[in-house]
Design a protein around this motif. Structure first.
Motif, PDB file in Angstrom:
ATOM      1  N   LEU A   1       0.830  -1.201   0.000  1.00 36.17           N
ATOM      2  CA  LEU A   1       0.000   0.000   0.000  1.00 36.17           C
ATOM      3  C   LEU A   1       0.865   1.250   0.000  1.00 36.17           C
ATOM      4  O   LEU A   1       1.744   1.400   0.847  1.00 36.17           O
ATOM      5  N   VAL A   2       0.607   2.150  -0.959  1.00 31.73           N
ATOM      6  CA  VAL A   2       1.278   3.452  -0.984  1.00 31.73           C
ATOM      7  C   VAL A   2       0.284   4.491  -0.493  1.00 31.73           C
ATOM      8  O   VAL A   2      -0.878   4.517  -0.905  1.00 31.73           O
ATOM      9  N   ARG A   3       0.754   5.344   0.414  1.00 30.74           N
ATOM     10  CA  ARG A   3      -0.092   6.316   1.098  1.00 30.74           C
ATOM     11  C   ARG A   3      -0.411   7.535   0.237  1.00 30.74           C
ATOM     12  O   ARG A   3       0.442   8.046  -0.492  1.00 30.74           O
ATOM     13  N   LYS A   4      -1.636   7.990   0.367  1.00 29.24           N
ATOM     14  CA  LYS A   4      -2.091   9.229  -0.261  1.00 29.24           C
ATOM     15  C   LYS A   4      -1.116  10.364   0.067  1.00 29.24           C
ATOM     16  O   LYS A   4      -0.618  10.460   1.177  1.00 29.24           O
TER      17      LYS A   4
ATOM     18  N   ARG B   1       1.336  13.173  -7.798  1.00 22.61           N
ATOM     19  CA  ARG B   1       0.978  12.957  -6.397  1.00 22.61           C
ATOM     20  C   ARG B   1      -0.137  11.912  -6.342  1.00 22.61           C
ATOM     21  O   ARG B   1      -1.024  11.908  -7.194  1.00 22.61           O
ATOM     22  N   PHE B   2      -0.084  11.022  -5.355  1.00 21.57           N
ATOM     23  CA  PHE B   2      -1.148  10.029  -5.162  1.00 21.57           C
ATOM     24  C   PHE B   2      -2.372  10.726  -4.579  1.00 21.57           C
ATOM     25  O   PHE B   2      -2.288  11.332  -3.510  1.00 21.57           O
ATOM     26  N   SER B   3      -3.504  10.630  -5.265  1.00 18.05           N
ATOM     27  CA  SER B   3      -4.738  11.280  -4.815  1.00 18.05           C
ATOM     28  C   SER B   3      -5.412  10.501  -3.694  1.00 18.05           C
ATOM     29  O   SER B   3      -6.242  11.045  -2.975  1.00 18.05           O
ATOM     30  N   HIS B   4      -5.098   9.232  -3.570  1.00 17.79           N
ATOM     31  CA  HIS B   4      -5.591   8.396  -2.471  1.00 17.79           C
ATOM     32  C   HIS B   4      -4.659   7.203  -2.302  1.00 17.79           C
ATOM     33  O   HIS B   4      -3.789   6.971  -3.140  1.00 17.79           O
ATOM     34  N   ASP B   5      -4.817   6.479  -1.205  1.00 22.50           N
ATOM     35  CA  ASP B   5      -4.020   5.275  -0.982  1.00 22.50           C
ATOM     36  C   ASP B   5      -4.219   4.327  -2.160  1.00 22.50           C
ATOM     37  O   ASP B   5      -5.330   4.235  -2.714  1.00 22.50           O
ATOM     38  N   HIS B   6      -3.148   3.621  -2.527  1.00 21.81           N
ATOM     39  CA  HIS B   6      -3.256   2.663  -3.629  1.00 21.81           C
ATOM     40  C   HIS B   6      -2.490   1.389  -3.291  1.00 21.81           C
ATOM     41  O   HIS B   6      -1.350   1.442  -2.841  1.00 21.81           O
ATOM     42  N   LEU B   7      -3.150   0.242  -3.526  1.00 21.67           N
ATOM     43  CA  LEU B   7      -2.541  -1.060  -3.273  1.00 21.67           C
ATOM     44  C   LEU B   7      -1.928  -1.598  -4.561  1.00 21.67           C
ATOM     45  O   LEU B   7      -2.630  -1.811  -5.549  1.00 21.67           O
ATOM     46  N   PHE B   8      -0.608  -1.799  -4.551  1.00 14.62           N
ATOM     47  CA  PHE B   8       0.115  -2.378  -5.676  1.00 14.62           C
ATOM     48  C   PHE B   8       0.265  -3.876  -5.452  1.00 14.62           C
ATOM     49  O   PHE B   8       0.183  -4.351  -4.326  1.00 14.62           O
ATOM     50  N   GLN B   9       0.563  -4.610  -6.522  1.00 16.06           N
ATOM     51  CA  GLN B   9       0.790  -6.047  -6.411  1.00 16.06           C
ATOM     52  C   GLN B   9       2.039  -6.347  -5.593  1.00 16.06           C
ATOM     53  O   GLN B   9       2.109  -7.386  -4.935  1.00 16.06           O
TER      54      GLN B   9
ATOM     55  N   GLN C   1      -6.607   6.782 -14.448  1.00 17.75           N
ATOM     56  CA  GLN C   1      -7.620   6.528 -13.422  1.00 17.75           C
ATOM     57  C   GLN C   1      -7.739   7.656 -12.398  1.00 17.75           C
ATOM     58  O   GLN C   1      -8.651   7.657 -11.576  1.00 17.75           O
ATOM     59  N   GLY C   2      -6.804   8.593 -12.419  1.00 15.98           N
ATOM     60  CA  GLY C   2      -6.832   9.678 -11.444  1.00 15.98           C
ATOM     61  C   GLY C   2      -6.195   9.338 -10.109  1.00 15.98           C
ATOM     62  O   GLY C   2      -6.307  10.103  -9.147  1.00 15.98           O
ATOM     63  N   VAL C   3      -5.524   8.186 -10.016  1.00 13.40           N
ATOM     64  CA  VAL C   3      -4.804   7.826  -8.793  1.00 13.40           C
ATOM     65  C   VAL C   3      -3.563   8.714  -8.682  1.00 13.40           C
ATOM     66  O   VAL C   3      -3.246   9.221  -7.608  1.00 13.40           O
ATOM     67  N   LEU C   4      -2.869   8.908  -9.798  1.00 10.33           N
ATOM     68  CA  LEU C   4      -1.730   9.831  -9.863  1.00 10.33           C
ATOM     69  C   LEU C   4      -2.187  11.100 -10.565  1.00 10.33           C
ATOM     70  O   LEU C   4      -2.698  11.043 -11.681  1.00 10.33           O
ATOM     71  N   ILE C   5      -2.031  12.224  -9.873  1.00  4.30           N
ATOM     72  CA  ILE C   5      -2.454  13.513 -10.422  1.00  4.30           C
ATOM     73  C   ILE C   5      -1.256  14.460 -10.461  1.00  4.30           C
ATOM     74  O   ILE C   5      -0.285  14.260  -9.728  1.00  4.30           O
ATOM     75  N   PRO C   6      -1.289  15.477 -11.318  1.00  3.48           N
ATOM     76  CA  PRO C   6      -0.172  16.425 -11.360  1.00  3.48           C
ATOM     77  C   PRO C   6       0.041  17.087 -10.001  1.00  3.48           C
ATOM     78  O   PRO C   6      -0.906  17.450  -9.311  1.00  3.48           O
ATOM     79  N   ASP C   7       1.297  17.209  -9.625  1.00  2.06           N
ATOM     80  CA  ASP C   7       1.685  17.878  -8.383  1.00  2.06           C
ATOM     81  C   ASP C   7       2.003  19.334  -8.695  1.00  2.06           C
ATOM     82  O   ASP C   7       2.161  19.710  -9.860  1.00  2.06           O
ATOM     83  N   ALA C   8       2.121  20.172  -7.670  1.00  3.94           N
ATOM     84  CA  ALA C   8       2.530  21.569  -7.862  1.00  3.94           C
ATOM     85  C   ALA C   8       3.919  21.638  -8.496  1.00  3.94           C
ATOM     86  O   ALA C   8       4.217  22.547  -9.255  1.00  3.94           O
ATOM     87  N   ASP C   9       4.771  20.665  -8.195  1.00  4.61           N
ATOM     88  CA  ASP C   9       6.090  20.564  -8.825  1.00  4.61           C
ATOM     89  C   ASP C   9       5.887  19.871 -10.177  1.00  4.61           C
ATOM     90  O   ASP C   9       5.406  18.734 -10.227  1.00  4.61           O
ATOM     91  N   PRO C  10       6.236  20.509 -11.290  1.00  5.36           N
ATOM     92  CA  PRO C  10       5.979  19.919 -12.606  1.00  5.36           C
ATOM     93  C   PRO C  10       6.737  18.621 -12.878  1.00  5.36           C
ATOM     94  O   PRO C  10       6.421  17.910 -13.832  1.00  5.36           O
ATOM     95  N   ASP C  11       7.717  18.265 -12.045  1.00  3.91           N
ATOM     96  CA  ASP C  11       8.459  17.020 -12.217  1.00  3.91           C
ATOM     97  C   ASP C  11       7.784  15.826 -11.550  1.00  3.91           C
ATOM     98  O   ASP C  11       8.249  14.691 -11.693  1.00  3.91           O
TER      99      ASP C  11
END
Length: 108
Positions: A26-29, A67-75, A54-64
Motif C-alpha cells: 500500500l502506498v499512502r495518499k 501525487r497520489f490522490s488516495h491510498d493505492h494497493l500495488f501487487q 484513473q486519477g490515482v496519480l495527479i499532477p503535483d505543484a512541482d511539474p516534475d
C-alpha cells in the motif's frame, strides 16, 4: 500500525510512504512519483500510465512530480517503487522503515 511502521522510498525529487498489506503493498495518499525518471528501462510505465488515466496519480505543484490522490494497493513493493521512480526498482531493497532505516529485505 503506527506512523513509525511506514516505509519510505526516495528517487530524485519523489518521496513515497508505503507498507506491506494483505495482497500487496500500500502506498499512502500524498506520496509523490517522478513524471520522468532517469533510467531508460521502465518496466512499470504501463501501470504508471494506467494510474494517471484513473486519477490515482495527479499532477503535483512541482511539474516534475505526480501525487497520489488516495491510498493505492500495488501487487508488490517493486511495482510500487518502479512507478514512483519511473524506472525499474527492487522493492525489498528500496523501501526503508522510517524509524530505523531497515529495508523490507532486512525484515522479511
Amino acid at each position: 500500525m503506527s506512523e513509525n511502521d511506514w516505509f519510505v522510498t526516495r528517487s530524485q525529487k519523489a518521496q513515497a510512504y508505503g507498507r506491506p498489506e494483505a495482497g500487496g503493498f500500500l502506498v499512502r495518499k500524498g506520496s509523490t512519483a517522478m513524471r520522468e525518471g532517469s533510467p531508460r528501462v521502465k518496466r512499470d510505465r504501463e501501470e504508471r500510465d494506467s494510474l494517471v488515466r484513473q486519477g490515482v496519480l495527479i499532477p503535483d505543484a512541482d511539474p516534475d512530480l505526480y501525487r497520489f490522490s488516495h491510498d493505492h494497493l500495488f501487487q508488490s513493493a517493486s511495482m510500487a517503487g518502479g512507478v514512483i521512480k519511473d524506472g525499474n526498482c527492487s522493492g525489498p531493497q528500496s523501501w526503508r522503515r522510517s524509524r530505523d532505516g531497515k529495508t523490507l529485505k532486512d525484515l522479511f
